[in-house]
Motif scaffolding. Structure first.
Motif, mmCIF file in Angstrom:
data_model
loop_
_atom_site.group_PDB
_atom_site.id
_atom_site.type_symbol
_atom_site.label_atom_id
_atom_site.label_comp_id
_atom_site.label_asym_id
_atom_site.label_seq_id
_atom_site.Cartn_x
_atom_site.Cartn_y
_atom_site.Cartn_z
ATOM 1 N N ALA A 133 48.669 54.126 59.927
ATOM 2 C CA ALA A 133 47.527 54.968 60.327
ATOM 3 C C ALA A 133 47.713 55.648 61.668
ATOM 4 O O ALA A 133 46.568 55.726 62.446
ATOM 5 N N MET A 134 48.904 55.960 62.112
ATOM 6 C CA MET A 134 49.227 56.488 63.360
ATOM 7 C C MET A 134 48.673 57.710 63.820
ATOM 8 O O MET A 134 48.070 57.924 64.807
ATOM 9 N N ILE A 135 48.728 58.767 62.823
ATOM 10 C CA ILE A 135 48.274 59.919 63.093
ATOM 11 C C ILE A 135 47.439 60.638 62.270
ATOM 12 O O ILE A 135 47.595 60.897 61.030
ATOM 13 N N ARG A 136 45.904 60.464 62.653
ATOM 14 C CA ARG A 136 45.055 61.085 61.884
ATOM 15 C C ARG A 136 44.663 62.580 62.351
ATOM 16 O O ARG A 136 44.642 62.751 63.589
ATOM 17 N N ALA A 137 44.482 63.518 61.494
ATOM 18 C CA ALA A 137 44.615 65.012 61.933
ATOM 19 C C ALA A 137 43.628 65.718 61.012
ATOM 20 O O ALA A 137 42.887 65.175 59.994
ATOM 21 N N HIS A 138 43.217 66.790 61.470
ATOM 22 C CA HIS A 138 42.311 67.756 60.585
ATOM 23 C C HIS A 138 42.837 69.035 60.765
ATOM 24 O O HIS A 138 43.880 69.518 61.433
ATOM 25 N N LYS A 139 42.435 70.038 59.969
ATOM 26 C CA LYS A 139 43.018 71.271 59.807
ATOM 27 C C LYS A 139 42.980 72.193 60.940
ATOM 28 O O LYS A 139 41.771 72.239 61.728
ATOM 29 N N LEU A 140 44.075 72.743 61.560
ATOM 30 C CA LEU A 140 44.194 73.359 62.744
ATOM 31 C C LEU A 140 43.313 74.903 62.529
ATOM 32 O O LEU A 140 43.514 75.363 61.709
ATOM 33 N N ARG A 141 42.457 74.921 63.713
ATOM 34 C CA ARG A 141 41.939 76.230 63.670
ATOM 35 C C ARG A 141 42.562 77.277 64.875
ATOM 36 O O ARG A 141 42.345 76.763 65.995
ATOM 37 N N LEU A 142 43.288 77.931 64.339
ATOM 38 C CA LEU A 142 44.388 78.641 65.158
ATOM 39 C C LEU A 142 43.515 79.946 65.833
ATOM 40 O O LEU A 142 43.396 81.022 65.078
ATOM 41 N N LYS A 143 43.231 79.742 66.998
ATOM 42 C CA LYS A 143 42.601 81.302 67.537
ATOM 43 C C LYS A 143 43.551 82.151 67.846
ATOM 44 O O LYS A 143 44.967 81.894 68.392
#
Length: 296
Positions: A133-143
């Motif tokens: 469970a090393m890298i938990r992520a969410h969707k990138l909001r790219l401005k």
């Protein structure tokens, strides 16, 4: 590059003596290496990289490798009749592209690197952000870099939520060399493609690494005239981004390097991966390669 096998014994001894203070200084310290560019595709450079990683481990330094794989992903997509698309240096990743990213990075590329390091005498272990469970992520909001009120949808590209480096530390304690593919997981077990430079910088920060070394296909950060900038501050980086000197795929690389420097990584270097053993020369000699990023 000088052929070390042709040096007389006195010259070889002097080289080793020059390395001793650095070996002593960095013994027991962690160094995160972002591995990408020509160093990943040229057989001679691949061999030199693996030998350098093993040597660092043998002298008591703890290397952690984070790899990219852009060219390999592009090649796989073309075989499937798909064309890669980028926005502000980020690969647009739909469901099908994500599947390709996973099997190329966590399969083909990672295992090639693990094999090279093991062949050179090391004990490498491949990981993705799912392991431990090393890298938990969410969707990138790219401005949009020109209009912050606008956002780009880049699909299953992830923004790091939290990094737990426990599994990396456990492997280091057992004398293994971690090789990390930049794939994270989300709240609903979905996979995310994360920029390898961003992962390397975040991992270096969480491990409080002594150095973050980012191998590239250029000598370092260059100015408008093509001259190497050997050292950059936060203010200088902002100015270079504003005038377009730093652009495209270099943006996340520089942003990650600066963030790592601000958060306690003692030295961040962008170095030329096209030069054999440039990483070893940067770490164990007085020679400076590439661009050093500093917080202030």
């Amino acid at each position: 590059m000088t052929d070390l096998t042709q040096l007389d014994p006195r010259a070889k001894a002097e080289i080793l003596a020059q390395a001793m203070p650095y070996i002593r200084q960095f013994h027991g310290k962690t160094m995160v290496i972002k591995y990408g560019g020509n160093a990943m595709t040229d057989p001679a450079l691949q061999k030199a990289f693996a030998e350098d990683i093993v040597l660092l481990k043998l002298v008591g330094i703890n290397p952690v490798v984070v790899h990219g794989g852009g060219p390999q992903i592009e090649s796989a997509l073309k075989r499937l009749g798909k064309q890669g698309h980028f926005i502000q240096g980020m690969r647009v990743t739909d469901d099908e592209t994500m599947e390709v990213v996973e099997w190329v990075l966590a399969g083909e590329v990672q295992q090639d690197i693990v094999g090279l390091i093991n062949q050179a005498g090391g004990k490498a272990v491949g990981l993705t952000g799912r392991d431990g469970a090393m890298i938990r992520a969410h969707k990138l909001r790219l401005k949009d870099q020109d209009d912050p009120s606008k956002e780009h949808d880049v699909g299953q590209v992830g923004d790091i939520e939290v990094i737990d480096p426990s599994v990396v530390k456990a492997l280091q304690d057992d004398q293994f060399i971690p090789v990390v593919s930049p794939i994270g997981f989300g709240e609903y077990n979905e996979s995310y493609n994360i920029n390898a430079d961003v992962v390397a910088a975040a991992l270096a920060t969480n491990l409080q690494a002594e150095k973050l070394l980012m191998l590239t296909n250029i000598a370092g950060v260059l100015d408008k005239q093509g001259q190497l900038l050997t050292e950059l501050s936060a203010a200088q980086i902002d100015a270079l981004c504003a005038d377009g000197t730093i652009s495209g795929g270099m943006i996340p690389k520089i942003a990650g390097a600066l963030e790592a420097a601000k958060r306690g990584v003692k030295a961040v270097h962008i170095i030329d991966g096209r030069v054999p053993h440039s990483m070893l020369l940067e770490v164990l000699t007085d020679q400076a390669f590439g661009t050093m990023i500093r917080a202030e």
